[in-house]
Design an enzyme around this catalytic site. Structure first.
Site, PDB file in Angstrom:
ATOM      1  N   ASP A 131      32.904  37.756  42.953  1.00 39.69           N
ATOM      2  CA  ASP A 131      34.275  37.962  43.398  1.00 39.69           C
ATOM      3  C   ASP A 131      34.643  39.388  42.989  1.00 39.69           C
ATOM      4  O   ASP A 131      33.930  40.016  42.187  1.00 39.69           O
ATOM      5  CB  ASP A 131      35.191  36.937  42.728  1.00 39.69           C
ATOM      6  CG  ASP A 131      36.659  37.186  43.024  1.00 39.69           C
ATOM      7  OD1 ASP A 131      37.016  37.329  44.202  1.00 39.69           O
ATOM      8  OD2 ASP A 131      37.441  37.270  42.060  1.00 39.69           O
ATOM      9  N   ASP A 157      38.513  40.967  42.755  1.00 41.83           N
ATOM     10  CA  ASP A 157      39.759  41.144  42.001  1.00 41.83           C
ATOM     11  C   ASP A 157      39.813  40.234  40.777  1.00 41.83           C
ATOM     12  O   ASP A 157      39.707  39.011  40.896  1.00 41.83           O
ATOM     13  CB  ASP A 157      40.957  40.855  42.902  1.00 41.83           C
ATOM     14  CG  ASP A 157      41.028  41.812  44.081  1.00 41.83           C
ATOM     15  OD1 ASP A 157      41.182  43.012  43.844  1.00 41.83           O
ATOM     16  OD2 ASP A 157      40.899  41.352  45.235  1.00 41.83           O
TER      17      ASP A 157
END
Length: 362
Positions: free
Chosen positions: A13, A15
């Site tokens: 991922d 953020d």
């Protein structure tokens, strides 16, 4: 690990997992809501953590009863986010792991609920990342964003690897659920301090990338520890010393330390009096009065704290080495204490070239 589940690729991922974008943009919502006489509801925002942009904007407009459409809200916040993203930094240990995987030829990719254009802005702001990430999948490239498994399945397909052989690294429950739904192994690196047991649905939970052990997933182990410690990309913060603890301070009242700064570190402090000291700190989050609060225990190897002369003086702290993490949040009273071995390791390491070349204060 079962040979049938041997990891052959890693999916990140973005953020809150690789970049501290959530740390630098945390006041954007507050700035917009104040225009309409509204205040941030932290409980609602925690539930929105990791949500795709479109779903998030719809929910915010509805939850706060804003007199604008989700599209108008998006138009307001987009330039604000773009400006903040340029300030985002890689979280502790992230560049180390990316370079390690690249060195050993382990495929890796980005799979984010952000839109592709936003991802590219964030990636472009980090040195070398445009070359590092050849496979990137954004929310608009699949039918459904996380917690649907679509993004992770599409990423595995683009990498040409079986989904069951992928390791997902995520910071949010939305992403963790998506990884599990895709039949992938999942490591959680929570960016929000929480007592929730939800993160336990992940296969492994760590406090930061500095705690990540590739060998647990049949990946090549790190070989960069020096004298029982790890040289790290330096990170800095300001604080004052009192009664064995450092109190953070900054010009705008916000912390310079990200949430994933956990564990026992060492480095240097420069005091207003121009005195320079070696320091060992343990950084942890304690739960008190219904909320989490960061505590930074400090020990000056030089022993200067005993004379009380540096109490309340502003200090510039630069941490350059990492010794260890903590076994669990539940046992912090025992494993989050600075011990004599930590001091000995720090004192020896700070005289070594591997750590001295990082010896630069901002």
């Amino acid at each position: 690990m079962d040979d049938d589940r041997r990891i052959s690729a890693v999916i990140f991922d973005l953020d809150g997992t690789l970049l501290d974008t959530e740390h630098v943009t945390k006041d954007v919502l507050k700035e917009v809501l104040v225009r309409y006489g509204k205040v941030v509801d932290l409980d609602k925002e925690k539930k929105r953590h990791g949500m795709a942009h479109r779903e998030s904007t719809i929910a915010i407009v509805k939850d706060y009863d804003l007199p604008i459409t989700p599209q108008q809200y998006s138009q307001i916040i987009t330039p604000m986010y773009h400006e903040k993203w340029l300030q985002a930094k890689a979280l502790p240990g992230v560049n180390r792991l990316i370079k390690h995987l690249r060195k050993h030829g382990v495929p890796y990719a980005l799979a984010s609920n952000s839109r592709r254009k936003s991802i590219e802005i964030k990636v472009s702001s980090q040195e070398g990342w445009k070359e590092y990430f050849s496979v990137i999948v954004g929310s608009e490239e699949v039918k459904s964003g996380k917690p649907s498994p679509d993004i992770f399945l599409e990423t595995a397909n683009k990498m040409g690897v079986d989904a069951s052989c992928c390791l997902v690294i995520e910071d949010s429950m939305v992403g963790i659920r998506a990884g599990k739904a895709a039949n992938m192994q999942v490591v959680a690196v929570p960016s929000i301090q929480s007592e929730s047991d939800e993160y336990l649905i992940a296969d492994h939970v760590i406090h930061s990338f500095l705690d990540f052990q590739p060998e647990l997933w049949a990946l090549p182990p790190f070989e960069d520890w020096v004298m029982k410690a790890l040289p790290i990309e330096p990170f800095h913060f300001k604080g004052s010393y009192e009664n064995g603890f450092l109190q953070e301070s900054s010009d705008n009242g916000a912390s310079d330390l990200v949430g994933q700064a956990w564990g026992v570190y060492f480095g240097w402090v420069e005091v207003d009096s121009q005195e320079r000291l070696k320091i060992v700190v343990d950084i942890r989050w304690d739960h008190c009065c219904g909320a989490y609060r960061r505590n930074i225990q400090a020990c000056f190897i030089n022993g200067s704290e005993s004379d009380g002369q540096i109490c309340d003086e502003l200090m510039e702290v630069t941490l350059v080495g990492y010794i260890r993490g903590f076994c669990s949040k539940q046992n912090l009273s025992t494993d989050a204490q600075i011990v004599d071995q930590d001091k000995s390791i720090a004192e020896a390491c700070l005289d070594l070239p591997a750590y001295r070349h990082h010896d630069i204060l901002p």
